[in-house]
Design an enzyme around this catalytic site. Structure first.
Site, PDB file in Angstrom:
ATOM      1  N   GLU A 108      12.475   5.233  12.565  1.00 39.53           N
ATOM      2  CA  GLU A 108      12.455   3.834  12.106  1.00 39.53           C
ATOM      3  C   GLU A 108      11.250   3.088  12.679  1.00 39.53           C
ATOM      4  OE1 GLU A 108      16.686   3.388  13.306  1.00 39.53           O
ATOM      5  OE2 GLU A 108      16.902   2.362  11.383  1.00 39.53           O
ATOM      6  N   GLU A 128      21.769   9.438  12.441  1.00 38.40           N
ATOM      7  CA  GLU A 128      22.810   8.513  12.905  1.00 38.40           C
ATOM      8  C   GLU A 128      24.190   8.887  12.377  1.00 38.40           C
ATOM      9  OE1 GLU A 128      19.799   7.690  12.073  1.00 38.40           O
ATOM     10  OE2 GLU A 128      19.035   6.105  13.397  1.00 38.40           O
TER      11      GLU A 128
HETATM   12  N1  3HC Z   1      19.730   8.821  23.914  1.00 42.32           N
HETATM   13  C1  3HC Z   1      19.996   9.160  25.192  1.00 42.32           C
HETATM   14  N2  3HC Z   1      19.914  10.424  25.666  1.00 42.32           N
HETATM   15  C2  3HC Z   1      19.529  11.366  24.798  1.00 42.32           C
HETATM   16  C3  3HC Z   1      19.237  11.089  23.456  1.00 42.32           C
HETATM   17  C4  3HC Z   1      19.336   9.748  23.015  1.00 42.32           C
HETATM   18  N3  3HC Z   1      19.045   9.385  21.764  1.00 42.32           N
HETATM   19  N4  3HC Z   1      18.882  12.239  22.843  1.00 42.32           N
HETATM   20  C5  3HC Z   1      18.946  13.201  23.774  1.00 42.32           C
HETATM   21  N5  3HC Z   1      19.351  12.679  24.951  1.00 42.32           N
HETATM   22  C6  3HC Z   1      19.497  13.402  26.221  1.00 42.32           C
HETATM   23  C7  3HC Z   1      20.597  14.447  26.157  1.00 42.32           C
HETATM   24  O1  3HC Z   1      21.851  13.879  26.466  1.00 42.32           O
HETATM   25  C8  3HC Z   1      20.127  15.453  27.186  1.00 42.32           C
HETATM   26  O2  3HC Z   1      20.471  14.939  28.451  1.00 42.32           O
HETATM   27  P1  3HC Z   1      20.856  15.948  29.637  1.00 42.32           P
HETATM   28  O3  3HC Z   1      19.665  16.832  29.828  1.00 42.32           O
HETATM   29  O4  3HC Z   1      21.160  15.045  30.767  1.00 42.32           O
HETATM   30  O5  3HC Z   1      22.059  16.686  29.122  1.00 42.32           O
HETATM   31  C9  3HC Z   1      18.605  15.395  27.086  1.00 42.32           C
HETATM   32  O6  3HC Z   1      18.314  14.152  26.421  1.00 42.32           O
HETATM   33  C10 3HC Z   1      17.993  16.524  26.287  1.00 42.32           C
HETATM   34  O7  3HC Z   1      18.682  16.603  25.034  1.00 42.32           O
HETATM   35  P2  3HC Z   1      19.039  18.019  24.379  1.00 42.32           P
HETATM   36  O8  3HC Z   1      19.670  18.903  25.391  1.00 42.32           O
HETATM   37  O9  3HC Z   1      19.782  17.712  23.138  1.00 42.32           O
HETATM   38  O10 3HC Z   1      17.588  18.584  24.081  1.00 42.32           O
HETATM   39  P3  3HC Z   1      17.072  19.397  22.829  1.00 42.32           P
HETATM   40  O11 3HC Z   1      15.626  19.651  23.089  1.00 42.32           O
HETATM   41  O12 3HC Z   1      17.976  20.537  22.545  1.00 42.32           O
HETATM   42  O13 3HC Z   1      17.184  18.407  21.572  1.00 42.32           O
HETATM   43  C11 3HC Z   1      16.915  16.357  20.374  1.00 42.32           C
HETATM   44  C12 3HC Z   1      16.402  17.261  21.521  1.00 42.32           C
HETATM   45  C13 3HC Z   1      16.691  17.056  19.028  1.00 42.32           C
HETATM   46  C14 3HC Z   1      16.129  15.097  20.425  1.00 42.32           C
HETATM   47  C15 3HC Z   1      18.429  16.105  20.555  1.00 42.32           C
HETATM   48  O14 3HC Z   1      18.639  15.650  21.879  1.00 42.32           O
HETATM   49  C16 3HC Z   1      18.996  15.072  19.637  1.00 42.32           C
HETATM   50  O15 3HC Z   1      19.328  15.384  18.504  1.00 42.32           O
HETATM   51  N6  3HC Z   1      19.143  13.820  20.121  1.00 42.32           N
HETATM   52  C17 3HC Z   1      19.828  12.769  19.411  1.00 42.32           C
HETATM   53  C18 3HC Z   1      18.975  12.215  18.327  1.00 42.32           C
HETATM   54  C19 3HC Z   1      19.686  11.078  17.652  1.00 42.32           C
HETATM   55  O16 3HC Z   1      20.852  11.168  17.315  1.00 42.32           O
HETATM   56  N7  3HC Z   1      18.968   9.983  17.439  1.00 42.32           N
HETATM   57  C20 3HC Z   1      19.527   8.842  16.815  1.00 42.32           C
HETATM   58  C21 3HC Z   1      20.090   7.963  17.853  1.00 42.32           C
HETATM   59  S1  3HC Z   1      20.963   6.608  17.147  1.00 42.32           S
HETATM   60  C22 3HC Z   1      19.758   5.543  16.697  1.00 42.32           C
HETATM   61  O17 3HC Z   1      18.624   5.825  16.796  1.00 42.32           O
HETATM   62  C23 3HC Z   1      20.263   4.245  16.183  1.00 42.32           C
HETATM   63  C24 3HC Z   1      19.160   3.499  15.530  1.00 42.32           C
HETATM   64  O18 3HC Z   1      19.295   3.629  14.149  1.00 42.32           O
HETATM   65  C25 3HC Z   1      19.220   2.055  15.874  1.00 42.32           C
END
Ligand code: 3HC
Ligand code: NAI
Length: 698
Positions: A108, A128
């Site tokens: 975004e 999301e």
């Molecule tokens: N917020 C906070 N912490 C996050 C995070 C996030 N969005 N995404 C990942 N983390 C943290 C994980 O909890 C993990 O923490 P830990 O090491 O303490 O367990 C660390 O980051 C590493 O994450 P992964 O183990 O998942 O690492 P990968 O390399 O396997 O994957 C990733 C990376 C593809 C970025 C995966 O973490 C992921 O899919 N993250 C979520 C992405 C997501 O859902 N984004 C949308 C958020 S909602 C949003 O943006 C709302 C907006 O519209 C306003």
């Protein structure tokens, strides 16, 4: 270089300002990131020597979204919108330089730049929906303007990302760097910005575009129909669709107002809380309190699988899929050829559906070799046994493994319920023995219960968890007990469901209650699918339960078209069968149970509350490390609906006092060890606490 905040800095490359976000691990949009981008944009806009801006990220990824840990806290300024407005309204070109994963709020933000360049391996998505949400920072209105409505519908309701090639084709990125790597990306972004300046390219804001929005309204109804089955029970996909409809029919600002309103609704609902909880639960499961993170791992370059039946074949496929060679050993040539044939057929079916190429079929089959000589396991780093579920057989197999396997090899059993300690004791190296309980179909199901024995070494645990990740499984570490976490809880559901059959509920009624709760199927449809005759022997069958009675009357489940249901030979559609209901009624009468009407609510509580109770016992015994691990098992192994968070989170949302009261009441009226309340559950209920607050138990 200027430090804008603790995680955002700004440098100059001549007339180009480079704003770098550096907020490990995934550059989530924490408040200091939002502040830094805002300050950087304002500074660049005000500086007459700056002509263009590049926004780039350090570390492994572009911004991966909002900081999910902030969702449960009061909002902290500045808002993301402030930073986005500063980018979008900047009169100097703004180029987002993307590597890793531009997800959610990250994408975004990128869509508020005037241009986007990307590394070849970059991925773009609005995930999301997987958190029970919708994009709340303008993504619902901007994505369809860039990609068109159809692609936005697909991306936002699946949450799955697309690669840079697809992003280039649909206009989401303007240029792809020649190679991966930070230097190539920065050079491409700066070069791109200079070309924009030299060519005086117009700075189009995505919000002002409407060239891809015109669609026939039937696109939405058709799409709803198309995803109805896969999104059954989930609220968020429909909310995402409504936002895209708003994008297609309303001016941008009105669309944003719809997005804001619907975002507030999903955010405050229980589904998104459950799905956010699950996001962290899955990641917690990888953490083993007594096994240090830096435990050296055993290399796993070659795998051996003993038994090429239903499970062994699927297990072998997991390794071949990621390029690890596997040797399958069967007891005779005929069984071996049958097993290899099933694997080939599975791969060919995937190729015919387009999920892998025909070259992949050849490549993967070439990684799988077959043998009838266990001696061929001598150079394997990991041996997995998947022979019949018989303790004596497994013990003798492990004694053979001990004699054949090289020192340090991991010796694993796929047993679904047997004592891993007893199996380990058949070897001279119990520290190398571990359970790897795959779920059927083993090449599809995400869950792997990793079973640590009393003597399993830290190194073997850490290495098995790492291998699980390598083959794309979600691994949960559990301890030894009959049925481990998943099946032990499943047994409790089965006891009550079977009792209710005799009391007057039908298989179809029980299955419908469980299906409507959100499971893919109910217990009886599931038993029919697995086969009623698993573990059943005609010689010893004594009409002692409904399953035996059905087997005795020739009903084996889906495999012969007759089980708890009767199956259409062509469509496999299940129809309730009066003959089965009569057999159940007669058996109930022989047991002295008077039939009555059993309500759906009673079915739900009697099926699911004993599972919660058993889960609490499992926790108390240290068989599971944390309540969330149990939820991860049930969501990935048995299809418990993720939007309720899994059995333990679900019980928390009902209130443990209410759950405990019902369990105690049922113990008094129905009796049975499985209704005897777990002391842990009773204590949490008395304290007004939750499983979530309990933390790790080891
Ligand atoms: N917020 C906070 N912490 C996050 C995070 C996030 N969005 N995404 C990942 N983390 C943290 C994980 O909890 C993990 O923490 P830990 O090491 O303490 O367990 C660390 O980051 C590493 O994450 P992964 O183990 O998942 O690492 P990968 O390399 O396997 O994957 C990733 C990376 C593809 C970025 C995966 O973490 C992921 O899919 N993250 C979520 C992405 C997501 O859902 N984004 C949308 C958020 S909602 C949003 O943006 C709302 C907006 O519209 C306003
Ligand atoms: P299966 O009967 O389909 O396959 C077992 C295979 O092992 C057969 O092909 C048989 O020829 C072979 N075999 C038996 N003894 C052997 C020996 N001494 N040497 C070499 N090969 C031998 O059984 P399935 O379903 O694959 O189960 C295997 C194991 O996986 C069992 O322990 C079972 O409890 C467990 N399991 C099964 C699940 C399921 O849904 N089927 C789910 C999870 C675990």
């Amino acid at each position: 270089m200027t430090e804008l905040t603790q995680s955002v800095r700004m440098e100059r490359d001549g007339e180009i300002a480079v704003i770098t976000v550096d907020n490990p691990p995934v550059n989530a949009l924490s408040f200091h990131v939002r502040q830094g981008i805002l300050d950087g944009m304002n500074a660049a806009a005000a500086d007459p020597e700056i002509e263009a801006v590049v926004l780039i990220c350090a570390g492994r990824t572009f911004i991966a979204g909002a900081d999910i840990t902030e969702f449960s806290k009061p909002p902290q300024p500045p808002s993301l919108q402030g930073a986005q407005d500063a980018m979008e309204n900047c009169t100097k070109p703004v180029v987002a330089a993307i590597h890793g994963t531009a997800l959610g709020g990250g994408l975004e933000v990128a869509m508020c730049a005037h241009f986007r360049v990307a590394s070849p391996s970059a991925k773009f998505g609005l995930p999301e929906v997987k958190l029970g949400l919708l994009p709340g920072a303008g993504g619902t209105q901007r994505l369809p303007r860039v990609t068109g409505v159809a692609k936005a519908l697909e991306m936002m309701t699946s949450g799955d990302p697309i690669g840079s090639g697809e992003a280039l084709d649909c206009g989401l990125v303007d240029e792809v760097a020649p190679a991966d790597g930070a230097d190539a990306l920065l050079a491409t972004a700066v070069g791109f910005a200079r070309r924009v300046l030299a060519e005086h390219r117009p700075l189009t804001r995505i919000r002002d575009r409407d060239d891809k929005l015109a669609v026939d309204p039937s696109v939405f109804s058709d799409f709803r129909q198309k995803i109805a089955h896969r999104t059954r029970g989930f609220l968020a996909p429909e909310y995402n669709i409504r936002c895209i409809e708003a994008a297609a029919t309303l001016p941008f600002e009105e669309g944003i107002a719809v997005e804001r309103k619907l975002f507030g609704e999903v955010m405050s609902g229980t589904q998104s809380k459950a799905q956010q909880y699950y996001f962290f639960a899955e990641r917690e499961a990888a953490k083993i309190p007594d096994v240090p993170k830096d435990t050296p791992l055993l290399p796993v370059a070659k795998v051996g699988v003993l038994g090429g039946g239903t499970m062994g074949g699927g297990i072998a496929m997991n390794f071949a899929n990621v390029g690890i060679p596997v040797t399958i050993v069967e007891r005779d040539e005929e069984s071996l050829q049958r097993g290899l044939g099933v694997i080939r057929k599975n791969y060919e079916r995937s190729a015919s559906r387009g999920s892998i190429s025909s070259d992949d079929v050849g490549r993967r089959m070439a990684l799988i070799s077959g043998s009838v000589d266990k001696g061929d396991f001598h150079d394997c780093d990991l041996l997995i046994e998947a022979v019949f579920e018989d303790l004596e057989l497994k013990k003798s197999v492990f004694a053979e493994f001990d004699a054949i396997a090289k020192p340090g090899a991991i010796l694993a059993s796929n047993t679904s319920a047997l004592d891993v300690n007893a199996i380990a004791a058949a070897t001279s190296r119990p520290e190398s023995v571990i359970g790897t309980h795959f779920f059927s179909p083993a090449n599809v199901m995400k869950l792997l219960e990793v079973v640590r024995g009393e003597r399993t070494s830290h190194q073997v645990i850490a290495s098995t968890m790492a291998v699980a990740k390598q083959i794309n499984k979600i691994a949960v570490l559990v301890g030894v007990c009959h049925g481990f976490v998943g099946n032990r809880m499943l047994f409790m559901r089965r006891i009550e469901a079977d009792k209710m059959l005799l009391e007057g509920a039908t298989p179809a009624q029980i299955d419908k209650v469980i299906y409507d709760f959100g499971f893919p199927m109910g217990p009886y449809a599931m038993m029919d699918l697995a086969g009623l005759d698993i573990g059943w022997k005609a010689e010893t069958s004594s009409s002692s339960n409904v399953r035996e009675i059905l087997c005795e009357s020739g009903r084996r489940g889906q495999k012969n078209g007759r089980g708890f249901y009767t199956y259409d030979p062509d469509t496999r559609a299940a129809t309730p069968d009066p003959e089965v209901e009569e057999l159940i009624r007669q058996f109930g009468a022989r047991q002295g149970v008077a039939p009555r009407t059993v309500s759906d609510q009673e079915i739900l509580e009697r099926c699911l509350y004993p599972m919660v109770n058993e889960g609490a016992k499992i926790l108390d015994e240290g068989i599971a490390i944390r309540a969330s691990d149990i939820d991860v098992v049930w969501i990935n192994g048995y299809g418990w609906p993720v939007y309720t968070g899994g059995p333990m989170f679900w019980a928390d949302t009902i209130g443990l006092a209410e759950v405990a009261a019902k369990i105690n009441e049922n113990h008094a009226t129905l009796g049975g060890e499985h209704w005897k309340i777990s002391p842990l559950l009773q204590r949490l209920a008395d304290e007004g606490s939750t499983f979530q607050k309990l933390g790790a138990r080891r």
